[in-house]
Design a protein around this motif. Structure first.
Motif, PDB file in Angstrom:
ATOM      1  N   GLU A 164      -1.997   7.316   3.198  1.00 43.18           N
ATOM      2  CA  GLU A 164      -0.875   7.828   2.408  1.00 43.18           C
ATOM      3  C   GLU A 164       0.319   6.890   2.509  1.00 43.18           C
ATOM      4  O   GLU A 164       1.009   6.643   1.516  1.00 43.18           O
ATOM      5  N   ARG A 165       0.594   6.386   3.697  1.00 45.15           N
ATOM      6  CA  ARG A 165       1.696   5.436   3.885  1.00 45.15           C
ATOM      7  C   ARG A 165       1.484   4.196   3.030  1.00 45.15           C
ATOM      8  O   ARG A 165       2.396   3.742   2.332  1.00 45.15           O
ATOM      9  N   ASP A 166       0.265   3.663   3.052  1.00 43.13           N
ATOM     10  CA  ASP A 166      -0.033   2.468   2.258  1.00 43.13           C
ATOM     11  C   ASP A 166       0.119   2.746   0.764  1.00 43.13           C
ATOM     12  O   ASP A 166       0.614   1.902   0.017  1.00 43.13           O
ATOM     13  N   SER A 201       9.433   0.369   5.921  1.00 45.22           N
ATOM     14  CA  SER A 201       8.541  -0.344   5.008  1.00 45.22           C
ATOM     15  C   SER A 201       8.957  -0.201   3.555  1.00 45.22           C
ATOM     16  O   SER A 201       8.369  -0.844   2.691  1.00 45.22           O
ATOM     17  N   LEU A 202       9.950   0.627   3.278  1.00 43.63           N
ATOM     18  CA  LEU A 202      10.422   0.834   1.907  1.00 43.63           C
ATOM     19  C   LEU A 202      11.828   0.265   1.786  1.00 43.63           C
ATOM     20  O   LEU A 202      12.811   0.990   1.871  1.00 43.63           O
ATOM     21  N   PRO A 203      11.940  -1.037   1.594  1.00 40.33           N
ATOM     22  CA  PRO A 203      13.282  -1.647   1.551  1.00 40.33           C
ATOM     23  C   PRO A 203      14.083  -1.134   0.356  1.00 40.33           C
ATOM     24  O   PRO A 203      13.532  -0.912  -0.710  1.00 40.33           O
ATOM     25  N   HIS A 204      15.350  -0.949   0.573  1.00 34.64           N
ATOM     26  CA  HIS A 204      16.239  -0.531  -0.514  1.00 34.64           C
ATOM     27  C   HIS A 204      17.346  -1.567  -0.642  1.00 34.64           C
ATOM     28  O   HIS A 204      18.351  -1.503   0.006  1.00 34.64           O
ATOM     29  N   GLU A 215       3.196   1.980  -4.171  1.00 31.97           N
ATOM     30  CA  GLU A 215       3.909   2.510  -5.327  1.00 31.97           C
ATOM     31  C   GLU A 215       5.357   2.042  -5.336  1.00 31.97           C
ATOM     32  O   GLU A 215       5.920   1.747  -6.394  1.00 31.97           O
ATOM     33  N   TRP A 216       5.994   1.983  -4.167  1.00 39.62           N
ATOM     34  CA  TRP A 216       7.391   1.539  -4.090  1.00 39.62           C
ATOM     35  C   TRP A 216       7.512   0.063  -4.483  1.00 39.62           C
ATOM     36  O   TRP A 216       8.400  -0.322  -5.225  1.00 39.62           O
ATOM     37  N   ASN A 217       6.591  -0.755  -3.960  1.00 39.63           N
ATOM     38  CA  ASN A 217       6.635  -2.183  -4.274  1.00 39.63           C
ATOM     39  C   ASN A 217       6.291  -2.467  -5.731  1.00 39.63           C
ATOM     40  O   ASN A 217       6.704  -3.492  -6.278  1.00 39.63           O
ATOM     41  N   ALA A 218       5.532  -1.562  -6.369  1.00 36.71           N
ATOM     42  CA  ALA A 218       5.173  -1.737  -7.775  1.00 36.71           C
ATOM     43  C   ALA A 218       6.321  -1.364  -8.710  1.00 36.71           C
ATOM     44  O   ALA A 218       6.308  -1.738  -9.878  1.00 36.71           O
ATOM     45  N   LYS A 242       7.073   8.032  10.782  1.00 40.03           N
ATOM     46  CA  LYS A 242       8.076   8.264   9.740  1.00 40.03           C
ATOM     47  C   LYS A 242       9.063   7.107   9.686  1.00 40.03           C
ATOM     48  O   LYS A 242       9.392   6.597   8.610  1.00 40.03           O
ATOM     49  N   GLU A 243       9.542   6.674  10.846  1.00 40.81           N
ATOM     50  CA  GLU A 243      10.487   5.554  10.895  1.00 40.81           C
ATOM     51  C   GLU A 243       9.856   4.273  10.360  1.00 40.81           C
ATOM     52  O   GLU A 243      10.506   3.495   9.661  1.00 40.81           O
ATOM     53  N   GLN A 244       8.592   4.069  10.672  1.00 39.26           N
ATOM     54  CA  GLN A 244       7.885   2.891  10.181  1.00 39.26           C
ATOM     55  C   GLN A 244       7.774   2.936   8.659  1.00 39.26           C
ATOM     56  O   GLN A 244       7.936   1.912   7.988  1.00 39.26           O
TER      57      GLN A 244
END
Length: 175
Positions: free
Chosen positions: A51-53, A171-174, A58-61, A165-167
């Motif tokens: 799920e994390r991957d 992993s989702l840079p903003h 999806e975020w990177n896309a 959760k922190e990882q």
């Protein structure tokens, strides 16, 4: 092997006979606690990484990762993942807290048995009183051991879920 299992069953039956029927309640609480704990570890180590991957992919896309709208989507995904990570943790902590209380219930019922023996037989028969006292102490011990067996693993599970959760957040840079 069968002889060993029969001997083990006899030992368990003797233990329950000495400790009273409250030990069945301790066993049920212990069973629920460990089923939930195994399920949570399975989710954390087997299901959540996929799920994390997926969330990271999806975020990177996404083309837009900087707008207010994109940040709300990111927050929603993190919140949803966090909720799944902490699912059933309250049940697990409740079962850990209940085990010693069930043991104390056994203590009370065992002491009632001791007082009934004393009322009927008097205080002159220590052998009968010893049976009631062991019925009072064994459930307390069993409840404490059951709770202790879950506390260590539940704390580690909670820490690993928070780290996961922190990882995910990292992993989702903003930008």
């Amino acid at each position: 092997m069968q002889l060993y299992l029969m001997g083990l069953w006899e030992t368990v039956r003797d233990f329950i006979g000495t400790g009273g029927d409250v030990l069945y309640l301790v066993f049920i609480a212990l069973l629920i606690m460990w089923i939930v704990m195994v399920e949570r570890w399975w989710y954390l180590l087997g299901v959540f990484p996929k799920e994390r991957d997926r969330i990271i992919k999806e975020w990177n896309a996404r083309e837009d990762t900087t707008s207010w709208y994109a940040h709300r989507i990111r927050d929603a995904w993190v919140s949803e993942a966090s909720e799944k990570l902490s699912a059933r943790m309250l049940l697990l902590k409740t079962m850990i807290a209940i085990c010693p209380l069930i043991g104390l219930l056994g203590t009370v019922t065992g002491m009632i048995a001791v007082f009934e023996i004393m009322a009927v037989q008097g205080t002159g028969n220590p052998r009968l009183m010893a049976g009631g006292i062991s019925m009072a102490t064994i459930p307390t011990m069993a409840g404490m051991v059951a709770a202790l067996s879950g506390m260590f693993f539940a704390q580690r599970l909670d820490a690993r879920a928070k780290a996961a959760k922190e990882q995910l957040i990292d992993s989702l840079p903003h930008h």
